[in-house]
Design an enzyme around this catalytic site. Structure first.
Site, PDB file in Angstrom:
ATOM      1  CE  LYS A  48      -3.878  -2.001   2.562  1.00  0.00           C
ATOM      2  NZ  LYS A  48      -4.671  -1.910   3.750  1.00  0.00           N
ATOM      3  CG  HIS A  49       4.616   1.296   0.169  1.00  0.00           C
ATOM      4  ND1 HIS A  49       4.512   0.345   1.164  1.00  0.00           N
ATOM      5  CD2 HIS A  49       5.586   0.847  -0.649  1.00  0.00           C
ATOM      6  CE1 HIS A  49       5.391  -0.611   0.956  1.00  0.00           C
ATOM      7  NE2 HIS A  49       6.066  -0.330  -0.147  1.00  0.00           N
TER       8      HIS A  49
END
Ligand code: T46
Length: 147
Positions: A48-49
Site C-alpha cells: 500500500k505504497h
C-alpha cells in the site's frame, strides 16, 4: 501498463532445483538489499505504497501470493506462485501484496538500501506524484526493458 515478469533458469538435476540470480545479468539493477516476508497473517494486505526511485524484483520462493500494481492510470493483478518467477516492480508504482498462502515466503531484491524518505504512503499523494513526474519509471529506460 507493461507487467514484466522474469522467468529464471532453474538448474535442475536429480537432486532438485537451484536458481541463481546475478545483478545486471538476471536482475536489471545492482542488488543492494534483500528482504523477505513470511508467516503473513490470514487476510493481510501489505505494501500500500509506492517508491520514488526504488526498483525491486518480487519472488514468491515458497507458496503463493498476489500483487496489485497500479501506475495511477491502470491496475493489474499479478499472481506469484512459482519460485523461478520474479515480478519487476519499478519506481512510481503503487503496490499491494495480498492473498498470501499460509506457507508463502515472498523474497524481494531491491536496488537501494532501506530509506523511508523514498516511500509514498498516501494514495492521493502518489497520484499527484506520478502526474507531476510524467509517469517516468525505470522500466521505460533501456535497462529496464531487457526482458
Ligand atoms: C515494498 C514491499 C514489496 C526495515 O527495517 N528494512 C527494510 O528493508 C524493510 C523493507 C522494512 N523494514 C522495516 C520497516 C517496518 O517497520 O520493516 C517493517 C515492515 O516494513 P513495511 O511495512 O514497509 O513492509 P511492507 O510489506 O508493507 O512493504 C515492503 C517494503 O517496505 C516495500 O519497499 O515495496 O515490501
Amino acid at each position: 501498463m507493461q507487467v514484466i515478469k522474469y522467468v529464471f533458469q532453474p538448474h535442475g538435476d536429480d537432486r532438485g532445483q537451484l536458481v541463481s540470480l546475478e545483478e545486471f545479468k538476471d536482475i536489471p539493477f545492482r542488488i543492494k538489499r534483500v528482504y523477505y516476508m513470511y508467516d503473513t497473517a490470514p487476510g493481510v494486505t501489505r505494501g500500500k505504497h509506492a517508491h520514488k526511485s526504488l526498483q525491486q524484483i518480487l519472488i514468491c520462493i515458497h507458496g503463493s501470493c498476489k500483487v496489485l500494481l497500479d501506475n495511477g492510470k491502470e491496475k493489474k493483478i499479478v499472481p506469484l506462485e512459482k519460485p523461478y518467477e520474479g515480478l519487476y516492480v519499478t519506481n512510481n508504482m503503487w503496490r499491494e501484496m495480498y492473498d498470501f498462502s499460509d506457507d508463502a515466503v515472498l523474497m524481494v531484491l531491491a536496488s537501494e538500501l532501506y530509506d523511508e524518505s523514498d516511500y509514498i504512503r498516501d494514495y492521493d499523494e502518489f497520484l499527484e506524484f506520478v502526474k507531476n513526474c510524467g509517469d517516468t519509471t525505470a522500466a521505460d529506460t533501456e535497462e529496464g526493458d531487457k526482458k
